[in-house]
Design a protein around this motif. Structure first.
Motif, short mmCIF file in Angstrom:
data_model
loop_
_atom_site.label_atom_id
_atom_site.label_comp_id
_atom_site.label_asym_id
_atom_site.label_seq_id
_atom_site.Cartn_x
_atom_site.Cartn_y
_atom_site.Cartn_z
N PHE A 40 0.83 -1.21 0.00
CA PHE A 40 0.00 0.00 0.00
C PHE A 40 0.86 1.26 0.00
O PHE A 40 0.63 2.19 -0.78
CB PHE A 40 -0.92 -0.01 1.22
N GLY A 41 1.87 1.31 0.87
CA GLY A 41 2.72 2.50 1.00
C GLY A 41 3.51 2.80 -0.24
O GLY A 41 3.53 3.93 -0.74
N ILE A 45 3.05 5.91 -3.01
CA ILE A 45 4.11 6.87 -3.35
C ILE A 45 4.34 6.89 -4.86
O ILE A 45 4.49 7.97 -5.46
CB ILE A 45 5.42 6.51 -2.60
N MET A 46 4.35 5.73 -5.49
CA MET A 46 4.54 5.67 -6.94
C MET A 46 3.43 6.43 -7.66
O MET A 46 3.69 7.22 -8.58
CB MET A 46 4.58 4.21 -7.39
N ILE A 47 2.19 6.19 -7.26
CA ILE A 47 1.04 6.84 -7.92
C ILE A 47 1.10 8.35 -7.75
O ILE A 47 0.91 9.11 -8.70
CB ILE A 47 -0.29 6.27 -7.37
N THR A 64 10.59 7.30 -6.48
CA THR A 64 9.75 6.34 -7.21
C THR A 64 10.53 5.06 -7.50
O THR A 64 10.00 3.95 -7.34
CB THR A 64 9.25 6.95 -8.53
N ASN A 65 11.80 5.21 -7.90
CA ASN A 65 12.65 4.05 -8.12
C ASN A 65 12.81 3.24 -6.84
O ASN A 65 12.77 2.00 -6.86
CB ASN A 65 14.03 4.49 -8.60
N LEU A 71 9.18 -2.66 -3.32
CA LEU A 71 8.03 -3.52 -3.62
C LEU A 71 8.50 -4.87 -4.17
O LEU A 71 8.03 -5.94 -3.73
CB LEU A 71 7.12 -2.82 -4.62
N CYS A 72 9.44 -4.84 -5.10
CA CYS A 72 9.99 -6.08 -5.67
C CYS A 72 10.84 -6.82 -4.65
O CYS A 72 10.85 -8.06 -4.62
CB CYS A 72 10.83 -5.75 -6.91
N TYR A 73 11.55 -6.07 -3.82
CA TYR A 73 12.45 -6.64 -2.80
C TYR A 73 11.70 -7.56 -1.85
O TYR A 73 12.09 -8.71 -1.62
CB TYR A 73 13.08 -5.47 -2.04
#
Length: 313
Positions: A40-41, A45-47, A64-65, A71-73
């Motif tokens: 969610f967090g 932030i990305m959006i 954003t990166n 998220l992938c981590y």
């Protein structure tokens, strides 16, 4: 690169806290909550960084990166950990272990470099404000981000190949929740000191050099901030940089503990807890730290939410 070994056909058994079964349920709850907040967090932030034009700056491009990376981590390890907690046979295939090891190492190394790039961005913004737009131009930011990702994955391939090529003599029980270098090295039935020396060298490059550059950058930033006459300006600079330093301390402190000492000297259960912290808890805390301590981010959240409600009306 040859990764075939005696465990390649049978896979591995992940022990986790198998000697403390009472910890399974608390761990399941912690993982579910932290993973939910992480998704969610970081997605939020990305959006917000994409939708709000005022955040189309180098600082939020790198943030954003970082959110994509975090998220992938966590996704590289947490779903499989949750599945294993819910079943009696806690295993992972050899291919799954290789993929998990490469992705986890790659994203961890990329985060080390990305945090250094973010500190450089703050250094230029505060210490060289008149040259900021020229130095931190779009192509430079893209190259720095690409360098971080490519270097992280290159380092991962090297470290993973060294680790997985060690003879294991049929040992399959990994005393960890997921496939990580220190835990896999302990399976080896050969002398691991030469490999540990090589891995230590790579870890110094990826961990100590970036954190040294970060500390130097923030030394100059602290001097520049103290010279700002405006109390509001000092508060804003310290707020932005303070958020970054909290993230740096949490991530680097735990990663250095795990990777800059021999696997044999790492306490068994303490090492697992440290891995959980920098692999799961830190990615969950990053969005909270950057959003709660950042006035621009909080205002951008409000603008995006109000825009969404207006569209619905």
């Amino acid at each position: 690169m040859t990764w075939a070994n005696d465990s390649s056909s049978k896979g591995f058994i992940l022990l986790g806290f198998s000697d403390s079964p009472w910890l399974q349920m608390p761990l399941l709850v912690v993982l579910l909550i932290s993973y939910t907040f992480t998704i969610f967090g970081n997605v939020s932030i990305m959006i917000v960084c994409i939708l709000d034009p005022k955040l189309h700056t180098p600082m939020y491009f790198f943030l954003t990166n970082l959110s994509i990376l975090d998220l992938c981590y966590t996704t590289s390890t947490v779903p499989h950990m949750l599945a294993n907690i819910c079943r009696n046979k806690k295993t992972i295939s050899y291919g799954g272990c290789v993929a998990q090891l490469i992705i986890f190492l790659a994203l961890g190394a990329t985060e080390c470099l990305l945090l250094a790039v973010m500190s450089f961005d703050r250094f230029v913004a505060i210490c060289r404000p008149l040259h900021y737009v020229v130095i931190m131009n779009r192509w430079f930011c893209l190259r720095m981000a690409a360098f971080s990702w490519l270097t992280g994955f290159s380092n991962s391939v090297l470290q993973s190949s060294l680790t997985l090529n060690m003879p294991r003599c049929g040992h399959r029980e990994v005393d960890h929740f997921f496939c990580e270098v220190p835990a896999l090295l302990k399976l080896s039935c050969a002398d691991t000191k030469p490999i540990e020396a090589e891995l230590f060298f790579f870890s110094v490059l990826i961990l100590l050099i970036p954190v040294t550059l970060i500390l130097i950058s923030y030394g100059f930033i602290a001097q520049a901030v103290l010279k700002i006459r405006s109390a509001e300006g000092r508060r804003k600079a310290f707020g932005t940089c303070g958020s970054h330093m909290v993230v740096v301390s949490l991530f680097y402190g735990t990663a250095i503990y795990m990777y800059l000492q021999p696997p044999s000297s790492t306490s068994k259960d303490w090492g697992k807890m440290v891995s959980l912290f920098y692999g799961i808890i830190t990615p969950m805390l990053n969005p909270l730290i950057y959003s709660l301590r950042n006035k621009d981010m909080k205002e951008a959240f409000k603008r995006v939410i109000s825009r969404i409600f207006l569209i619905k009306k």
